[in-house]
Design a protein around this motif. Structure first.
Motif, PDB file in Angstrom:
ATOM      1  N   LYS A 272      36.919 -18.544  81.785  1.00  0.00           N
ATOM      2  CA  LYS A 272      36.098 -17.878  80.776  1.00  0.00           C
ATOM      3  C   LYS A 272      36.327 -18.494  79.391  1.00  0.00           C
ATOM      4  CE  LYS A 272      37.411 -13.659  82.211  1.00  0.00           C
ATOM      5  NZ  LYS A 272      37.554 -12.194  82.064  1.00  0.00           N
ATOM      6  N   LEU A 273      37.591 -18.845  79.144  1.00  0.00           N
ATOM      7  CA  LEU A 273      37.890 -19.451  77.842  1.00  0.00           C
ATOM      8  C   LEU A 273      37.122 -20.759  77.658  1.00  0.00           C
ATOM      9  CD1 LEU A 273      41.712 -18.904  77.339  1.00  0.00           C
ATOM     10  CD2 LEU A 273      39.834 -17.917  76.037  1.00  0.00           C
TER      11      LEU A 273
ATOM     12  N   ALA B 218      46.620 -22.849  75.124  1.00  0.00           N
ATOM     13  CA  ALA B 218      46.913 -24.169  75.686  1.00  0.00           C
ATOM     14  C   ALA B 218      47.997 -24.104  76.760  1.00  0.00           C
ATOM     15  CB  ALA B 218      47.326 -25.134  74.583  1.00  0.00           C
ATOM     16  N   PHE B 219      49.009 -23.291  76.494  1.00  0.00           N
ATOM     17  CA  PHE B 219      50.098 -23.250  77.470  1.00  0.00           C
ATOM     18  C   PHE B 219      49.615 -22.675  78.799  1.00  0.00           C
ATOM     19  CE2 PHE B 219      53.849 -21.429  79.513  1.00  0.00           C
ATOM     20  CZ  PHE B 219      54.620 -22.573  79.582  1.00  0.00           C
ATOM     21  N   ASN B 220      48.776 -21.642  78.712  1.00  0.00           N
ATOM     22  CA  ASN B 220      48.253 -21.056  79.945  1.00  0.00           C
ATOM     23  C   ASN B 220      47.403 -22.056  80.711  1.00  0.00           C
ATOM     24  OD1 ASN B 220      48.108 -18.669  77.636  1.00  0.00           O
ATOM     25  ND2 ASN B 220      49.151 -18.123  79.534  1.00  0.00           N
TER      26      ASN B 220
ATOM     27  N   LEU C 235      39.721 -28.878  83.770  1.00  0.00           N
ATOM     28  CA  LEU C 235      38.461 -28.820  83.020  1.00  0.00           C
ATOM     29  C   LEU C 235      38.699 -28.227  81.634  1.00  0.00           C
ATOM     30  CD1 LEU C 235      35.421 -29.055  82.711  1.00  0.00           C
ATOM     31  CD2 LEU C 235      35.179 -26.829  83.823  1.00  0.00           C
ATOM     32  N   ALA C 236      39.463 -27.114  81.612  1.00  0.00           N
ATOM     33  CA  ALA C 236      39.750 -26.483  80.326  1.00  0.00           C
ATOM     34  C   ALA C 236      40.505 -27.457  79.425  1.00  0.00           C
ATOM     35  CB  ALA C 236      40.570 -25.219  80.544  1.00  0.00           C
ATOM     36  N   ALA C 237      41.470 -28.151  80.021  1.00  0.00           N
ATOM     37  CA  ALA C 237      42.266 -29.098  79.224  1.00  0.00           C
ATOM     38  C   ALA C 237      41.370 -30.197  78.676  1.00  0.00           C
ATOM     39  CB  ALA C 237      43.366 -29.693  80.081  1.00  0.00           C
ATOM     40  N   SER C 238      40.468 -30.701  79.516  1.00  0.00           N
ATOM     41  CA  SER C 238      39.628 -31.809  79.054  1.00  0.00           C
ATOM     42  C   SER C 238      38.687 -31.353  77.949  1.00  0.00           C
ATOM     43  CB  SER C 238      38.842 -32.399  80.218  1.00  0.00           C
ATOM     44  OG  SER C 238      37.821 -31.515  80.592  1.00  0.00           O
TER      45      SER C 238
ATOM     46  N   LEU D 232      42.757 -37.531  87.099  1.00  0.00           N
ATOM     47  CA  LEU D 232      42.270 -38.712  86.373  1.00  0.00           C
ATOM     48  C   LEU D 232      41.132 -38.338  85.433  1.00  0.00           C
ATOM     49  CD1 LEU D 232      42.307 -41.439  89.173  1.00  0.00           C
ATOM     50  CD2 LEU D 232      43.695 -41.392  87.116  1.00  0.00           C
ATOM     51  N   THR D 233      40.217 -37.522  85.938  1.00  0.00           N
ATOM     52  CA  THR D 233      39.093 -37.119  85.096  1.00  0.00           C
ATOM     53  C   THR D 233      39.583 -36.374  83.866  1.00  0.00           C
ATOM     54  OG1 THR D 233      37.797 -36.866  87.088  1.00  0.00           O
ATOM     55  CG2 THR D 233      36.906 -35.885  85.100  1.00  0.00           C
ATOM     56  N   GLY D 234      40.509 -35.441  84.094  1.00  0.00           N
ATOM     57  CA  GLY D 234      41.034 -34.678  82.968  1.00  0.00           C
ATOM     58  C   GLY D 234      41.745 -35.595  81.987  1.00  0.00           C
TER      59      GLY D 234
END
Lengths: 1249, 193
Positions: free
Chosen positions: A61-62, A76-78, A96-99, A132-134
């Motif tokens: 959701k984020l 970020a940590f989560n 995905l969220a990280a990217s 790799l994508t991330g």
């Protein structure tokens, strides 16, 4: 109801998932922000739970909220927690969220390293893929460094899915961690030939992206790409390759020639418009790069233009757009071929699509000629009227001005017309380009002297109608033109018909609403006008009333300006007010003041080039940073306050010399300084001297009176700027031309009659030259300081991340480089270091060299392997090229032999480079030797540069050829034994290639007509009936106290020679380096035997202390000659001559560094004259370069500056000049002894030839 | 290099944003707004290229876009990309979406932005084109979805049931707001193999 029961038992299922969130947001259109903030609170709660599924849902959701613009970095940590889930579903959400929201300054990224590494090596290919994508989105320098090895391993993964992702991400890794480029490159190159088309495409993608930024490092890949281009059917790959070739051709014209044919074929054959378009584009790039060299490309140009016309005529707007875009590229070099499509382009101006109109506008720039300028501008003016959006209108405006002012108003035949156009443009409302019009007005009025009267009249009218322009002042950019108008009226007020009226217009109260800088100009120029009025009236006797009125006018009106909030206005107004008051007093006493007042504004202005100031060279010995007077402490703030903010035109009138105040100076000192100052002023272009050079310029030209002005001024209404009158000029111009034509006809007829011979019929179209300008205008060019330095402005962005990727990829890898070094810090310091010693070495290659030194011992094994591979590859390649392998095989050793490239077994880069040369030299177009020598600045390509030039003349030397091929064979055998020597060779090669890799050397040799004669540095050492020794001595780049002596032993007899031992009697200064444990007088075994007729080379290292003096060492070679039945012991004495030249190392030097070096004053000079040298200058330079290890810094006509450096870091600079068989060499060096000896040796070289 | 991929609807509401260079959230939103502003005022039947907005590198970058029914697909690319190639790529992207969502409509993108991201990740990686072959992309996406399903296994079943129930309650989820005609006529450009 049922729902509620379920909800109690399995709670988490009823947490909002992404769909619920989206739905919720859509249902709360009115209070979206509030709803989202409650959602975020919920998410925070969910993130606190231990259940990873709940966390993943929250993170999902984020990610959505992030897209809507919410900062989610707090989670970020989560996100990292979710990334490290073992389930693919959650891992994917996490990555995905990280990217989407991680970036370099996200601190939790450093926690991810191990997790990512784990995922990369996961057995599940999709775990790896997702990682790799991330990573491709958030890779940081640290991650790149730590994971580079893992990713490199993945490039050889069994699954193509992983391979292609790994290949692609390497580009990001290179960007963040440039050190990884060299070690990874060989593997990347392999991937160009991967069996999987996806992997291949990825590799092409990465290399194209790399090569786009630093094309020259990738030139050696051209053959490979060429092969791909002719074999691949994947349009995507083809487009990338063709684009890459477009970037490479400017560096290597021969490549272009080779490309033309296949590209033309593609153009004819392909049905894909995208491919067709890129082909055309690259052909254009090729033609541009060849534009000087190849006369026979008109067919290709025609093909391109013709194809582009088809694109432009297409109904698809996209093709139309691209067609115009490509057309503008052709325009730069081949304007003629584009001009024939003028109709089409003018048609595009009417297109409804703005992008297309803009592109068409770009093209117009090159379409104009003297003949059609008025017509085109008229058309554009119509568009200006019609244009709706201000952006497009502004674009039109700038284009009109660009077109008219291009190449110093080359196409303007009637400046009155141009001024009228400018005045008409001032009617544009809300344009941002008022200053542009203003600067044009100023420029034209200043430069075109003949137009001043007209310009002043127009400007006076503008000032009079200022209210039309300044509807809603302040924010209205157009009022800038008033700045120009006021200034022109003031400066050239002698042309004003009614200065009094203009003065009145300039002092209207409304003026006080104009921006400050414009008011300032108004005030100042009001004073100039005042001066004019005074002068005008004093001629007419005794009518002092008018002058008094004028003074009174000023005294009445100026106080408004004195109260201005703008300092500039205030200051000027109060000065002038007081001045006028004083004048009024004098007038009342009937004193003649006009003379004095006019003197205030005497003198004429010259246009100064915008860069002129920058170009004034700093005089020798002047340190701009040094204090003139040591400042007393604490006075700095005062200084700052004193800075004037004079931005106005008047700054130009002031002398730029503010002289520092000296406190106590005696008479003598003063006189001396005066001398110096005078001299300085004489040289200073900005100092306005008593006899102004500009006046001379004007006098040289035809005086205004003599200008044949066509009497049209009267027919044109000068007033009301609201009326378009440029049209009338167009009409008048036509009439005038008609008339001229008629005149000419008459003349022609006369001539014909006189000469009785038919001339070219004049029924044809008027040629450019036939159009004579209406005014003989003298367009004053901009002034530049006399001794301006040539500009080498570096426009490159110093922060460009791609700069760090400018790495030479053809140099062989050091063993240590195969594995990526793991460092603890980013190597910023290392990257900076090479600049300090003033060498122009490529930044990124420096660290490599340094490391190479420590790791040289490991080099040999790896290199051997690589070399064999390379050789194999080379052979394969050549077979494919359909070339005669034998011939190719024998040609190469010839090169190395004849030129005596000491690295007789060329390290990996040399075959690479000569491969390229070889490949290119097979271009269908015949290439002559000097082209072969014209290898561009790809550093590796340059080692054989001289060689290839030589090879062209040398092939007939049959014996040498055979010998050398044997020689080569031997060498491979030797290689196994001779590891220690090998490493030396490696280093030797390095500096050799560095040196001749310098662009300047090539500059020195490129354009020559005659091929260079073969040259050799190998000197005969000793010879007897059994054996011949020749040697070459070179400094060791990496060790300031070592020289390498390469000795070629040649067996001259019919017997076998073995057990060769070499011994040298060491001197205090020079010692032969013997293996550890050997005594100081022990001899060294030569590590090979010689069968009859065979030669081989060995290298010996000497340590040297002082390099100032040449010296000789005595030595002996002992060997056993073995015949069938007996063996004899023989010896041969020799003298090893260490010249000072052998301590020099070819080092590239850029001209600016060179200039700095010379300026530093640390170098001592010496000079040399050589008489009767009758060889071409470039041969001379080549000789000095070759025999004495210099590199050419710059060459201008028959004068060249050269540079070299000794192994101990002495700089040696030469200035070589030649004039009828006499060569003078001025030399500078920080070690005079060394210099003297080097010069002696140069002299010797030329006395021998 | 592709600098950014944006999908927004006719009103400028972002449906997907993928930036391959880092900007903070505010700048990202501004870029989306600016891009929408530039793109939306263009007529149909004008060319699909325009210079990038000031925020995203100005004239160095190009915006290449296609308008499908209610959605704009905008790619911001630098000079190393072929304009027509990117247009084809957008077409491949949309066709792939069409296959994966079975007749895609704006709602699919609204509710399944994560899936769209996953599909995009198989086409473009870190700003570089990874795959242009539609079948290959679909194969990889399907394989990953299969994995996801098998991981959810039995535990996933009640969750799916619940979400089905939720959807039942909501009248707002009609599939019939279809942007339908996704295979809008494409200029005669052959798509890449």
């Amino acid at each position: 109801m049922a729902l509620k029961i379920v909800k109690g038992s399995i709670d988490r299922m009823f947490d909002k998932n992404l769909q619920d969130l989206v739905r919720g947001i859509r249902n709360h259109k009115e209070d979206e922000a509030k709803y989202i903030s409650t959602c975020i609170d919920e998410i925070k709660q969910e993130l606190k739970q231990d259940n990873i599924a709940v966390k993943a849902n929250a993170v999902c959701k984020l990610t959505y909220l992030q897209m809507l613009g919410y900062d989610v970095s707090w989670a970020a940590f989560n996100i990292v927690e979710v990334m490290s889930s073992s389930k693919f579903t959650y891992k994917r959400i996490g990555y995905l969220a990280a990217s989407q929201c991680f970036h370099e300054s996200t601190d939790v990224i450093m926690l991810t390293t191990n997790q990512i590494r784990k995922d990369l090596s996961s057995p599940n290919q999709y775990d790896t893929g997702v990682a790799l994508t991330g990573l491709s989105c958030f890779v940081t320098p640290d991650l790149a460094r730590d994971l580079a090895n893992d990713i490199m391993t993945l490039m050889s993964h069994t699954k193509p899915y992983i391979r292609k992702k790994a290949v692609l991400i390497m580009y990001k890794v290179f960007l963040k961690y440039p050190e990884s480029l060299r070690p990874a490159f060989p593997r990347l190159k392999e991937k160009l030939e991967d069996p999987d088309p996806g992997v291949q495409s990825a590799a092409v993608n990465v290399i194209c992206e790399l090569a786009r930024r630093n094309p020259k490092n990738y030139l050696s890949l051209a053959p490979l790409f060429f092969k791909l281009m002719t074999s691949s059917t994947n349009n995507w790959v083809l487009i990338k390759i063709i684009k890459l070739f477009g970037a490479l051709t400017p560096l290597e014209p021969r490549l272009g020639k080779k490309l033309i044919e296949p590209l033309t074929n593609l153009i004819h054959s392909t049905s894909a418009m995208s491919l067709l378009y890129e082909c055309v584009n690259t052909v254009i790039a090729v033609l541009i790069s060849l534009s000087s060299g190849m006369p026979n490309h008109s067919a290709s140009i025609q093909l391109c233009v013709q194809k582009l016309r088809i694109l432009i005529e297409d109904s698809d707007q996209n093709l139309k757009y691209l067609g115009l875009l490509a057309m503008s590229k052709i325009l730069k070099t081949h304007p003629k071929s584009v001009q024939s499509h003028k109709d089409l382009i003018l048609q595009c101006l009417d297109d409804k699509d703005e992008s297309i109109r803009l592109r068409a506008l770009d093209l117009l720039y090159g379409m104009v000629s003297k003949k059609n300028l008025m017509e085109i501008v008229k058309k554009l003016m119509l568009h200006v009227d019609k244009a709706e959006g201000t952006t497009y209108r502004d674009e039109l405006l700038t284009k009109i001005i660009d077109i008219c002012s291009q190449s110093n108003y080359q196409y303007i035949t009637n400046f009155e017309w141009y001024i009228s156009i400018l005045v008409e443009l001032t009617r544009l409302e809300g344009t941002r380009h008022g200053h542009l019009i203003a600067s044009q007005m100023l420029d034209v009025a200043i430069r075109v002297k003949a137009i001043r009267a007209f310009a002043v009249a127009q400007m006076a009218a503008l000032l009079d109608n200022a209210h039309l322009l300044t509807g809603n002042t302040q924010h209205n950019g157009i009022c800038e033109v008033l700045y120009a108008a006021a200034w022109i009226c003031g400066e050239f007020s002698e042309h004003l018909e009614d200065p009094m009226a203009t003065l009145e217009a300039m002092l209207r109260p409304k003026v006080a609403t104009l921006p400050g800088h414009i008011q300032a100009v108004y005030v100042q120029n009001a004073a100039k006008l005042f001066a004019t009025v005074l002068r005008g009236q004093e001629g007419a006797p005794a009518d002092s009333k008018v002058t008094q009125e004028t003074s009174q006018l000023l005294i009445d009106r100026l106080p408004v300006f004195v109260q201005s909030a703008n300092l500039e206005v205030q200051e000027r107004a109060s000065c002038i007010l007081q001045l006028v008051k004083y004048i009024q007093k004098l007038q009342q006493k009937d004193v003649e003041v006009a003379e004095e007042v006019t003197a205030l504004f005497a003198g004429e202005l010259n246009p100064v080039a915008p860069k002129a100031q920058k170009k004034v060279p700093v005089p020798e010995g002047l340190d701009l940073d040094a204090w003139i007077n040591e400042p007393p402490s604490g006075s700095e703030s005062e200084d700052e306050g004193r800075k004037s903010k004079g931005k106005a035109v008047f700054a130009k009138e002031e002398s730029r010399h503010t002289k520092p105040r000296y406190t106590e100076v005696d008479e003598k000192e003063l006189a001396k300084r005066r001398e110096v100052r005078k001299a300085e002023q004489a040289n200073n272009p900005f100092y306005i001297k008593a006899s102004l050079s500009s006046q001379k310029v004007y006098q040289d030209a035809v005086g205004v009176e003599h200008i044949p002005v066509v009497q049209i001024d009267l027919s044109v209404p000068l007033k009301v700027p609201g009326m378009p009158m440029s049209d009338q000029y167009v009409k008048l111009e036509e009439e005038r031309r008609e008339k001229n034509k008629a005149d000419r006809k008459k003349k022609d007829k006369k001539k014909r009659r006189e000469k009785g011979r038919r001339r070219r019929g004049d029924s044809g179209p008027e040629s450019e030259e036939d159009i004579t300008p209406a005014h003989m205008v003298d367009i004053v060019t901009e002034e530049m300081p006399e001794n301006a330095l040539p500009s080498d402005d570096d426009d490159k962005d110093p922060n460009d991340p791609h700069k760090a990727l400018n790495i030479d990829l053809d140099k062989p890898l050091a063993d240590s480089e195969k594995k990526l070094p793991v460092r603890t810090h980013r190597p910023d310091e290392v990257l900076k270091s090479p600049v300090e010693d003033g060498e122009g070495l490529e930044v990124a290659s420096e660290p490599k060299k340094k490391s190479g030194k420590e790791k040289k011992d490991k080099d040999k094994e790896r290199k051997k392997g690589k070399e064999m591979k390379k050789n194999k590859k080379k052979k394969k390649h050549k077979q494919e090229e359909g070339e005669d392998l034998m011939e190719a095989g024998s040609e190469e050793p010839v090169q190395s032999e004849v030129t005596n490239d000491v690295a007789a077994q060329p390290p990996a880069s040399t075959p690479e480079a000569s491969d390229l040369d070889f490949w290119l030299s097979n271009a269908p177009v015949p290439s002559n030797p000097q082209e072969a020598a014209a290898v561009t600045d790809a550093p590796p390509a340059s080692t054989p540069e001289v060689a290839s030039g030589v090879a062209a003349v040398a092939p007939d030397s049959e014996p040498e050829e055979t010998k050398s091929s044997k020689h080569k064979k031997k060498k491979q055998k030797k290689e196994e034994k001779d590891k220690k020597k090998k490493k030396k060779k490696h280093h030797h090669h390095h500096h050799h290639s560095d040196g001749s890799g310098d662009e300047s050397v090539q500059n020195g040799t490129v354009e020559e007509e005659e091929p260079l004669p073969p040259m050799s540095n190998y000197a005969l050492l000793a010879e007897n009936s059994y054996i011949k020794m020749v040697c070459d001595i070179q400094g060791n780049l990496h060790d300031g106290s070592q020289v390498v002596v390469s000795v070629i032993f040649e067996n001259k007899c019919d017997s076998f020679i073995k057990s060769m031992e070499l011994n040298v009697l060491d001197s205090l200064n020079s010692k032969l380096q013997r293996p550890e444990g050997a005594g100081p007088h022990d001899s060294l075994t030569v590590p090979f035997q010689l069968p009859p007729g065979i030669s081989n080379e060995a290298q010996f290292i000497f340590s040297v202390q002082s390099i100032v003096m040449p010296q000789k060492l005595k030595g002996t070679l002992t060997f056993i000659v073995k015949t069938d039945d007996s063996s004899t012991h023989e010896k041969l004495d020799f003298k090893l001559h260490f010249t000072c030249t052998s301590y020099l190392i070819t080092t590239p030097c850029y001209s600016d560094a060179y200039a700095k070096l010379l300026e530093s004053g640390d170098l001592k000079g010496s000079s040399l004259k050589l008489e009767g040298v009758n060889q071409p200058f470039h041969h001379l330079l080549a000789r000095i370069c070759f025999h004495h290890h210099f590199s050419v810094v710059e060459r201008i006509a028959s004068c060249a500056s050269m540079y070299s450096r000794s192994i101990q870091g002495h700089h040696v600079c030469l200035l070589v000049k030649t004039a009828d068989q006499t060569v003078s060499i001025d030399a500078k060096c920080d070690e005079p002894g060394l210099l003297g000896n080097v010069l002696d040796e140069i002299k010797l070289t030329f006395s021998q030839c | 290099m592709i600098k950014a991929i944006l999908i927004f609807n006719n009103h400028g509401k972002p449906r997907l944003s993928k930036f391959y260079e880092h900007y903070n959230e505010d700048t990202e939103q501004q870029i989306i707004r600016e891009t929408f502003h530039l793109v939306s005022k263009r007529d149909e039947n004008v060319c699909n290229f325009l210079e990038g907005g000031m925020l995203i590198g100005g004239s160095e970058n190009k915006l290449i876009y296609r308008h499908y029914a209610t959605l704009y697909f905008v790619f911001c690319v630098d000079s190393s990309e072929s304009e027509l190639g990117i247009l084809d790529l957008i077409q491949v992207f949309v066709e792939t979406l069409d296959k994966c969502f079975e007749n895609v409509c704006e709602l699919d993108l609204i509710f399944h932005v994560d899936k769209v991201h996953n599909i995009l990740a198989e086409m473009v990686m870190g700003g570089m084109v990874l795959e242009t072959n539609m079948n290959e992309i679909i194969t990889q996406v399907d394989a990953q979805n299969k994995m996801e399903k098998s991981e959810a296994g039995i535990a996933g079943a009640p969750a799916r049931a619940v979400s089905a129930v939720k959807n039942m309650n909501l009248p707002e989820m009609p599939r019939n707001i279809n942007i339908g005609d996704i295979s809008i006529k494409v200029p005669n450009l052959p798509s890449f193999k």
